[in-house]
Enzyme design. Structure first.
Site, PDB file in Angstrom:
ATOM      1  CE  LYS A  35      -3.612  -2.590  -0.202  1.00  0.00           C
ATOM      2  NZ  LYS A  35      -4.602  -3.105   0.723  1.00  0.00           N
TER       3      LYS A  35
HETATM    4  C1  LIG Z   1      -5.567  -4.239   1.128  1.00  0.00           C
HETATM    5  C2  LIG Z   1      -7.007  -3.989   1.186  1.00  0.00           C
HETATM    6  C3  LIG Z   1      -7.743  -4.127   2.373  1.00  0.00           C
HETATM    7  C4  LIG Z   1      -7.203  -4.761   3.589  1.00  0.00           C
HETATM    8  O1  LIG Z   1      -6.047  -4.194   4.056  1.00  0.00           O
HETATM    9  P1  LIG Z   1      -5.232  -5.018   5.176  1.00  0.00           P
HETATM   10  O2  LIG Z   1      -4.448  -3.957   5.850  1.00  0.00           O
HETATM   11  O3  LIG Z   1      -4.386  -5.978   4.407  1.00  0.00           O
HETATM   12  O4  LIG Z   1      -6.203  -5.689   6.038  1.00  0.00           O
HETATM   13  C5  LIG Z   1      -9.057  -3.725   2.390  1.00  0.00           C
HETATM   14  N1  LIG Z   1      -9.645  -3.254   1.290  1.00  0.00           N
HETATM   15  C6  LIG Z   1      -8.989  -3.137   0.120  1.00  0.00           C
HETATM   16  C7  LIG Z   1      -9.711  -2.554  -1.050  1.00  0.00           C
HETATM   17  C8  LIG Z   1      -7.665  -3.530   0.024  1.00  0.00           C
HETATM   18  O5  LIG Z   1      -7.012  -3.482  -1.144  1.00  0.00           O
END
Ligand SMILES: *Cc1c(COP(=O)(O)O)cnc(C)c1O
Length: 398
Positions: A193
């Site tokens: 991210k």
């Molecule tokens: C990555 C992601 C999540 C979850 O994030 P985590 O921190 O891995 O739990 C939720 N929604 C979307 C759209 C994502 O891409």
């Protein structure tokens, strides 16, 4: 297509975290300090994050999934409730509805943005609708100014899955961060991210009640966290006030998060530059007519977590999957974001969805590819991606 040995060995990843000396030093400091789990670094990271996005509360947790679950739990999503979720998202956005006993009501997306439109959300509202979840796909903000007004008028809380969206902004005049429009927003610090703590997430809200409930439920439903019991002024005594979860973030991760947060604008500038460069180069490439480029929004700033292109399939002799395989052979790692939820066995079996139910998502899914995008990609990397796409698509042209 001829692939040389050298090409086959070098894979350009589709995402890659950028970790510098600052992050390493911050983590080392925590490791040497004697307190490695939730404590002062988490409190500091929360304070910094809340200040950055302009939220009253920020609750650090170990994933965005946890933040979304806590948000829905705090709102009071219960068995029999419906929560509207776009089908074009990751597993996390809808599974948390099921964890609360609710039913995810999946809605179709706009063909241009791949985000749910206010219209698709509004028309899915029933008397059982308990909340709406917005997902800012790839970091492109949903048109929330219209949607929040519509939902407020109906008394339905909005929760934002802003996992991709830090630091996207919304608004023509004074801008606000995507993730701060709803009653609660969730950001992800997963490895791929826009900022990362390895694993981690943040729940933001202006609602004191939601923040308090989320803090309690994030740590076993205890009346006070471990750090406050450990401090000089703290007491060993605690009360279990609800059957909570184990969702707390470590100080190790938070220390890294504070440094990444400071670098967020540097990372954003790099992502914007890569996206701008892709757009210019792909449009000018010999296969520019075979590719649809991602949407940007007039008055929204895009976090560019993802750069999603779409193939003009009727004009190609090969499908999306083969394009991905051939790009990989040339050393370009790509991915697909996402396989719409209604196409997965669980959602079909548990809720009766069929492939044909949400036609825009079903159709667009067949032709999307996420190209590599991360700060630190070089000009040569970008050239390599674009020339590889030309090498794969040109011979497949119909
Ligand atoms: C990555 C992601 C999540 C979850 O994030 P985590 O921190 O891995 O739990 C939720 N929604 C979307 C759209 C994502 O891409």
């Amino acid at each position: 297509m001829v692939v040389t040995q050298r090409e086959a060995h070098r894979i350009l990843p589709f995402a890659r975290p950028v970790i510098g000396a600052g992050e390493k030093q911050a983590v080392l400091d925590v490791l040497e300090g004697g307190w490695i789990t939730t404590g002062p670094r988490v409190a500091l990271f929360e304070e910094q994050f809340a200040a950055r996005v302009g939220a009253r509360h920020a609750v650090a947790v170990n994933s965005a999934t946890a933040a979304l679950h806590l948000a829905l739990e705090a709102i009071g999503v219960k068995p029999g409730d419906e929560v509207i979720v776009p089908t074009w998202t990751f597993a996390a956005s809808a599974e948390v509805v099921v964890h609360c006993g609710g039913r995810p009501v999946l809605v179709d997306v706009d063909a241009r943005t791949l985000n749910a439109t206010p219209g698709s959300v509004i028309s899915a509202i029933t008397p059982r609708t308990r909340a709406v979840m917005a997902v800012h796909l790839g970091g492109l903000p949903v048109e929330l100014e219209t949607l929040t007004a519509e939902l407020q008028a109906r008394g339905i809380p909005l929760v934002e899955d802003a996992a991709h969206a830090f630091p996207s902004r919304i608004g023509g005049g004074p801008t606000r961060y995507a993730g701060t429009f709803g009653v609660a927003g969730a950001y992800s610090f997963y490895a791929t991210k826009t900022i990362t703590t390895g694993e981690g997430g943040m729940l933001v809200t202006d609602d004191d009640g939601i923040a308090e409930r989320a803090r309690t439920m994030a740590l076993h439903g205890l009346s006070a966290g471990a750090w406050s019991r450990y401090e000089r002024s703290g007491s060993w005594r605690y009360q279990i006030v609800a059957p909570g979860f184990k969702y707390n973030l470590t100080d190790i991760a938070a220390a890294m998060g504070s440094v990444q947060l400071e670098r967020a604008d540097e990372f954003l500038a790099a992502r914007v530059e890569i996206a701008t460069s892709y757009t210019a180069r792909l449009a000018a490439s010999s296969v520019g007519d075979l590719i649809e480029l991602p949407a940007g929004n007039g008055d929204a700033s895009h976090a560019w977590h993802l750069y999603i292109i779409r193939l003009d399939l009727p004009r190609l002799a090969i499908g999306r999957d083969q394009v991905i395989d051939e790009l990989r052979e040339l050393g370009v790692g790509t991915s697909v974001h996402f396989i719409p939820l209604h196409l997965h066995p669980y959602y079909q079996e548990a809720f009766g969805y069929r492939n044909s139910d949400l036609p825009v998502a079903t159709r667009e899914f067949e032709r999307v590819i996420s190209l590599p995008i991360w700060p630190g990609m070089s000009d040569a990397d970008l050239d390599h991606v674009v020339t590889s796409i030309e090498r794969v698509l040109e011979p497949a042209r119909r």
